[in-house]
Design a protein around this motif. Sequence first.
Motif, PDB file in Angstrom:
ATOM      1  N   GLN A 139       0.823  -1.212   0.000  1.00 60.48           N
ATOM      2  CA  GLN A 139       0.000   0.000   0.000  1.00 60.48           C
ATOM      3  C   GLN A 139       0.856   1.261   0.000  1.00 60.48           C
ATOM      4  N   VAL A 140       2.032   1.184   0.610  1.00 59.91           N
ATOM      5  CA  VAL A 140       2.936   2.334   0.603  1.00 59.91           C
ATOM      6  C   VAL A 140       3.578   2.481  -0.765  1.00 59.91           C
ATOM      7  N   THR A 141       4.054   1.384  -1.316  1.00 56.41           N
ATOM      8  CA  THR A 141       4.702   1.422  -2.627  1.00 56.41           C
ATOM      9  C   THR A 141       3.738   1.898  -3.705  1.00 56.41           C
ATOM     10  N   THR A 142       2.480   1.462  -3.625  1.00 57.22           N
ATOM     11  CA  THR A 142       1.486   1.834  -4.639  1.00 57.22           C
ATOM     12  C   THR A 142       1.265   3.341  -4.687  1.00 57.22           C
ATOM     13  N   SER A 143       1.231   3.986  -3.527  1.00 49.84           N
ATOM     14  CA  SER A 143       1.016   5.443  -3.496  1.00 49.84           C
ATOM     15  C   SER A 143       2.299   6.229  -3.728  1.00 49.84           C
ATOM     16  N   LEU A 144       3.440   5.638  -3.384  1.00 52.41           N
ATOM     17  CA  LEU A 144       4.707   6.360  -3.460  1.00 52.41           C
ATOM     18  C   LEU A 144       5.308   6.349  -4.862  1.00 52.41           C
ATOM     19  N   LEU A 145       5.260   5.214  -5.557  1.00 51.82           N
ATOM     20  CA  LEU A 145       5.919   5.100  -6.864  1.00 51.82           C
ATOM     21  C   LEU A 145       5.450   6.140  -7.871  1.00 51.82           C
ATOM     22  N   PRO A 146       4.137   6.391  -8.006  1.00 50.19           N
ATOM     23  CA  PRO A 146       3.714   7.423  -8.980  1.00 50.19           C
ATOM     24  C   PRO A 146       4.297   8.797  -8.669  1.00 50.19           C
ATOM     25  N   VAL A 147       4.477   9.121  -7.369  1.00 49.42           N
ATOM     26  CA  VAL A 147       5.052  10.419  -6.991  1.00 49.42           C
ATOM     27  C   VAL A 147       6.511  10.489  -7.414  1.00 49.42           C
ATOM     28  N   LEU A 148       7.286   9.456  -7.079  1.00 58.27           N
ATOM     29  CA  LEU A 148       8.716   9.452  -7.395  1.00 58.27           C
ATOM     30  C   LEU A 148       8.957   9.437  -8.894  1.00 58.27           C
ATOM     31  N   GLN A 149       8.173   8.621  -9.616  1.00 60.95           N
ATOM     32  CA  GLN A 149       8.373   8.523 -11.056  1.00 60.95           C
ATOM     33  C   GLN A 149       7.819   9.740 -11.784  1.00 60.95           C
ATOM     34  N   GLY A 150       6.670  10.259 -11.302  1.00 61.18           N
ATOM     35  CA  GLY A 150       6.077  11.416 -11.964  1.00 61.18           C
ATOM     36  C   GLY A 150       6.919  12.667 -11.832  1.00 61.18           C
ATOM     37  N   GLU A 151       7.671  12.797 -10.755  1.00 63.58           N
ATOM     38  CA  GLU A 151       8.529  13.969 -10.545  1.00 63.58           C
ATOM     39  C   GLU A 151       9.938  13.754 -11.065  1.00 63.58           C
ATOM     40  N   ASN A 152      10.192  12.600 -11.669  1.00 62.98           N
ATOM     41  CA  ASN A 152      11.518  12.288 -12.233  1.00 62.98           C
ATOM     42  C   ASN A 152      12.631  12.483 -11.211  1.00 62.98           C
ATOM     43  N   LEU A 153      12.403  11.939 -10.015  1.00 62.93           N
ATOM     44  CA  LEU A 153      13.396  12.100  -8.960  1.00 62.93           C
ATOM     45  C   LEU A 153      14.602  11.187  -9.141  1.00 62.93           C
ATOM     46  N   GLY A 154      14.476  10.178  -9.968  1.00 65.67           N
ATOM     47  CA  GLY A 154      15.605   9.288 -10.202  1.00 65.67           C
ATOM     48  C   GLY A 154      15.137   7.871 -10.496  1.00 65.67           C
ATOM     49  N   HIS A 155      16.111   6.970 -10.534  1.00 65.85           N
ATOM     50  CA  HIS A 155      15.826   5.559 -10.825  1.00 65.85           C
ATOM     51  C   HIS A 155      15.424   4.856  -9.538  1.00 65.85           C
ATOM     52  N   VAL A 156      14.232   4.253  -9.507  1.00 64.54           N
ATOM     53  CA  VAL A 156      13.694   3.633  -8.300  1.00 64.54           C
ATOM     54  C   VAL A 156      13.793   2.119  -8.403  1.00 64.54           C
ATOM     55  N   GLN A 157      14.364   1.496  -7.359  1.00 64.54           N
ATOM     56  CA  GLN A 157      14.404   0.034  -7.272  1.00 64.54           C
ATOM     57  C   GLN A 157      13.765  -0.398  -5.959  1.00 64.54           C
ATOM     58  N   SER A 158      12.941  -1.415  -6.027  1.00 67.51           N
ATOM     59  CA  SER A 158      12.242  -1.910  -4.858  1.00 67.51           C
ATOM     60  C   SER A 158      12.569  -3.389  -4.672  1.00 67.51           C
ATOM     61  N   PHE A 159      12.961  -3.786  -3.431  1.00 68.73           N
ATOM     62  CA  PHE A 159      13.259  -5.190  -3.205  1.00 68.73           C
ATOM     63  C   PHE A 159      12.972  -5.568  -1.760  1.00 68.73           C
ATOM     64  N   ILE A 160      12.920  -6.881  -1.520  1.00 69.70           N
ATOM     65  CA  ILE A 160      12.631  -7.445  -0.207  1.00 69.70           C
ATOM     66  C   ILE A 160      13.860  -8.186   0.291  1.00 69.70           C
ATOM     67  N   THR A 161      14.163  -8.058   1.572  1.00 65.39           N
ATOM     68  CA  THR A 161      15.284  -8.784   2.156  1.00 65.39           C
ATOM     69  C   THR A 161      14.937  -9.198   3.577  1.00 65.39           C
ATOM     70  N   ASP A 162      15.452 -10.355   3.994  1.00 65.03           N
ATOM     71  CA  ASP A 162      15.243 -10.824   5.367  1.00 65.03           C
ATOM     72  C   ASP A 162      16.320 -10.316   6.310  1.00 65.03           C
ATOM     73  N   ASP A 163      17.439  -9.847   5.750  1.00 70.66           N
ATOM     74  CA  ASP A 163      18.552  -9.382   6.564  1.00 70.66           C
ATOM     75  C   ASP A 163      18.599  -7.858   6.563  1.00 70.66           C
ATOM     76  N   LEU A 164      17.899  -7.266   7.536  1.00 73.42           N
ATOM     77  CA  LEU A 164      17.882  -5.813   7.620  1.00 73.42           C
ATOM     78  C   LEU A 164      19.008  -5.266   8.483  1.00 73.42           C
ATOM     79  N   THR A 165      19.809  -6.166   9.077  1.00 75.74           N
ATOM     80  CA  THR A 165      20.902  -5.671   9.910  1.00 75.74           C
ATOM     81  C   THR A 165      22.004  -5.050   9.078  1.00 75.74           C
TER      82      THR A 165
END
Length: 480
Positions: free
Chosen positions: A14-40
């Motif tokens: 739900q966060v990614t769905t609302s955030l991606l159009p803002v970042l891409q529409g404003e041409n803020l840069g190249h966006v990559q989204s990924f999941i990881t189990d090791d947040l340390t």
Amino acid sequence: MMNSNIFLVNLPDQVTTSLLPVLQGENLGHVQSFITDDLTQPLKIAITNTDYLILYIETIDEESIARLKLKQNIPTLLITRSLNFEMERTAKEHYIDMVVNENDSELSSLIYGFIRQHDIYRFQHALVVDDSRVDSRIVANILSSEFINNDTELNSEQVIERLRLTPTINILILDYEMPSKNGCELMQEIKETFLDRSFIFIGLTGNRNGAIKFLANGADDVFIKPIDNELFTLTLRRLIFNAHKMNRDQCTLNDYKKIINNMTKEISDPIYVLTTVNDCLLEGKVSKAQYENFKTLSQLSKEKLTHTFDSFLNYFAISNYMQSSALKSSSLQSMIATQLYLESSRDKLRNIIVKKSFDDDIKNLCVPEKIGQVINQLTHDAVMRSQNGGELTIRLYTKNEDIVFEVQDASSVSKASLLTSVGIEKPPEGLIQTPILNQLLCQKIINEYDGSLGVHHENSGDVHFFKIPKKTFYLGKIYH
């Protein structure tokens, strides 16, 4: 805008769905989204040229923040559900630059603002001029923590040549007590040498006399040593963003001038030419009655065009005046009126009735620029609380030896105020007050001038106020 790499780690759908159009529409840069189990150690994943890291951790405590082992040179924002004030302090110590609540209604706007802030910072270059290695290093460390490119110079005699060799420098932080020439003298020399170059000047001093001299000679702000790191950072942000906005407005103004110059094409009176050509085309081609009607219409058009061009010229004159660095303070009345005008221009006042009550003997008193910030903040927040309609009352009066400024709104949602006084009003359960920095800044400013900031409740609505000794205010250069 630079081509940034933005990494979104473990963000909910739900966060990614609302955030991606803002970042891409404003041409803020190249966006990559990924999941990881090791947040340390999230940066062990193959990430190169990382500009921004946006992390999501649903529940986290202060000990877990310390184990993240994030990098100092990467702007990092943490989204979580378990947000508290102490966590924000700990996060900053471990290279998390901003923490926001997952349920914040303005989450996308906050992330966008975070990225835009640091994009603006990339174009800033500060020079710290201080003969003390310790003091210059302290300031340099604060600048580096804000991702602002910076250099230090121990010898005030070398500054002019250094500025010639480094045209990117636009922020100068000058110590007052230096051999050869003090910081105020150096600031004057810089202004006289680089007439066409804009700088942000911040003075550092250990005494009141140095502070007064800095301000009298046009410094943007002054800090007494030892520096309050938090207030210094907040002030620096305000100065950078104001300078950025001013430069952008100046570019827009220059564009308008260029357009008009292109339109006129060296014709001394374009309106006269237009109406004359119109008369020539009509004469002999239509009946006398039609010609007279067209001629009247042409004359009306000329008058309207003349009025339009006069308005343009007035706009240019006012804009240039407002850009002047000489405007260091304003009367209380003009500050309040300007803030209301800005709010109105954002279509916030359409359902609001504004009532003003000013004591005639104090409304034209000038105030320090910092007090203007508090006036603007209280007025802005009152408008936001009343944007669904209501009566906004602004009062300015003398009480004993103090001047009191009050903003009262009749909104039923006043308890959800964007700005509440420290230790006075407890926020409703579950409500996260995002502009905590504005709250702290206003409180620090009022404390600095021996005043008080607060809120009290009346049947007709909440009243947010500050009071400050009248001696703080002045008319021109004469203090009262």
